[in-house]
Design an enzyme around this catalytic site. Sequence first.
Site: not given
Length: 852
Positions: A126, A268, A270-271, A302-303, A306, A325
């Site tokens: 990304e 931090g 990545m998904e 959070h990931e 995603h 996001e």
Amino acid sequence: MPQTLTRDEARERAQLISTESYTVSLDVTQGETTFGSRTAARFRCAEPGASTFIEIAAAEVRSATLNGTPVDVATALEGERLRLDGLAADNELVVDATCIYSHTGEGLHRFVDPVDKAVYLYTQFETYDAHRAYACFDQPDLKATYTLDVTAPEDWVCVSNAPADGDPAPAPGREGTSHWTFRTLNRVSTYITAMVAGPYHHVHDTYRDEHGDIPLGLYCRASLANHLDPDELFTVTKQGFGFFHEAFGMAYPFEKYDQLFVPEFNAGAMENAGCVTILEDYVFRSKVTDARRERRAETVLHEMAHMWFGDLVTMRWWDDLWLNESFASYTAVLAQVAATRFADGWTTFANTEKTWARRQDQLPSTHPVVADAHDMEAVKANFDGITYAKGASILKQLVAWVGQEEFLDGLREYFRTHAWGNTELSDLLDALERSSGRDLTAWSREWLETAGVATLRPSFTVDDEGVFTSFAVEQTAPEAHPTLRSHRVAIGLYDTDPATNKLVRRDRVEVDVVGASTDIAKLVGLTQPELLLIDDEDLTYAKVRLDERSLATVVAGIDRIEELLPRALCWSSAWDMTRDAEMKAGDYLRLVVRGAPAETQIGVVSSLLAQARSSVLLYGDPAHHEERLAELSAATLAMVREAAPGSDLQLAAAQAFTSTARAPEHVSVLRGLLDGTAPIDGLLVDADLRWSLVQRLASLGLLDERAIDAELERDRTAAGERRATAARAARPDPAAKEAAWSAVVETDTLSNHLQAATMAGFAQIEQAALLEPYVGRYLEAVGGLWATRSLDAAQSIAEMLFPAWSLRDETVARVDEYLREVNPQSGLRRVLIEGRDGLARALRAQARDRQA
């Protein structure tokens, strides 16, 4: 800087072709600098005979064959684009290339562990770096299935988005190698495909519910294996799956879920679908506060969010990055509070995410949540506090307006309708309108399509008895972004409980605030409280001001506010006022010194102490720097000694003390902690705290390079190398500064993390006089760096070396002159105007602090 892709080019290409599949073979046994890459891409063309291009960044493209016919690579390859002419309705392209390992955290990154010299690889694609590893149409709306095989050293583990055939045992390859073949992954965007390889340590578990079994994996470098804490990580992971399955009404869409803690990661986490990469600093090798564990849990969730927001359903173009996001940020906290032990997640959100959002939203580079991302350079710049934190704050406000269950119903329909596809703003709004019964056109226009943050203030009159005779909430907005939005707010009235002497809420009114002034009739006739909090419960997104009496109450005794969230909101309001030059930096420092020791939320404590340091060094009158640093150091040292031995509060205070100690009596404490002659009961001077002591002493000129090297011998790890690098660059010595500058600016050999450590050590605000010559050198060099380094590296250098230490009107003028005369390209211009705004804000705050 590599070639970029524009939105118009991507749109034209998506109208012409549709991708079907990628079959990718990687060979990572070819040496230290390059790897083999072979791609077979199948795609359709809507206009047979037309031309397009595919991206590939390589040391050499050895061959390319389109529908069985060789492509003349010498003429068709232009930079990172391979032109494809005479397309058929159905096409197969085979590209055989030698690609280059990265040391910047982009593409396929290669790292050598200083502990055991083992090699570790991971991909980071990304936003626009998948073509650094394989030939692809590198844009999010050209989804395809993805099948990968990898030839690797025989003692390595290889992980990708899908399980490996025969997992965990690969097939044997040629001598000394193994061959990994991964199952085909369903239709996804190129930027979330992934490959991780090396002698990784790994542990496994399974999540089970009515939807079936999800195999779980955790991976880290072998030298960190003793520090991995799988019990807590698996617990949070399972809690997350339980929450999201119920909330989203759709089972996890991939075959397994691996989380890999990788070295030298730029973000931090990545998904990548089913193959999440995470900054390995989250493998805690030293004692950390529970606030750090809370942030790690938020990152994990959070990931995971995603996997639905971004991976299953993906924005069509990066204008709608917020669809990934903002939703992941909001639903991660929702899951954290509902399903994990971190029940104070919304307080952390108010203190951390919203502070970030308001700071970003007041910069001259602010933009709507739905951004205008015309090319990849603009896309990269929009991974910011607007896209993440403001977007999530707005969603929290939307939920307060339409209702949480209605909101989740809309998301469930959105996933069902658009699974494995691409969407834009209107698709989500349609689903939420159907579920909530509300017209969201005006809401979207106000909140998503305009920039800037409004300010809410109380305006009232009282009679002789202290009873409100009128009450209104006034809303103002900056001239550059004058939108006055509709807010759903709760207004809380707090008074002292005689039995406890605590400030408790006696009344609450929930209302809509619209336009420049909104009368609140429900408050007329009520007695003015000691503390009036307009956005009680943190329902909306705005800057909130306290009235004169409320501010006096907060300053006199913020620790008397019984509930955690309203106390955090008061802290946030005071900090906003300080940054806006409405509250003196010295007053803010005194507020923190009085109130922080009694604060119960450790994340809030850490933020407050960091902000107090900024209030001294950035926003305070420079004439008072020394005495105020001494005051803050004395206060934090007292917290260290008075806190419960071994507690999080003691550790947070020790970290703050270490960053500010300067006076001789405080330096002696640092020395005593470092050499063990003056320990403090309960405070463990482990590897990370020890390095903090070393870095501070080095920045004060009290440790030379030999002493730093000796410390590195104690901790010859990747983390130790980073900390030693920062300590060397932090020394207040012209030769040390020149060496650091040269290592970053004049050569390009450092890895991304060592480069960042060098810059962090170099740019010490307390060494402004020593660094003054570098203002001009920065402006002379930054344009060339932006043009020649990779996008991530260029942005990092431009931001971290910006002369934020030079708090002078002359520096602002020099930046203005550069912007006017050079007219740099958009990404660099944004970095410069943001840095310039920081200088101007600090100068305004310092002027306010000097006033009588």
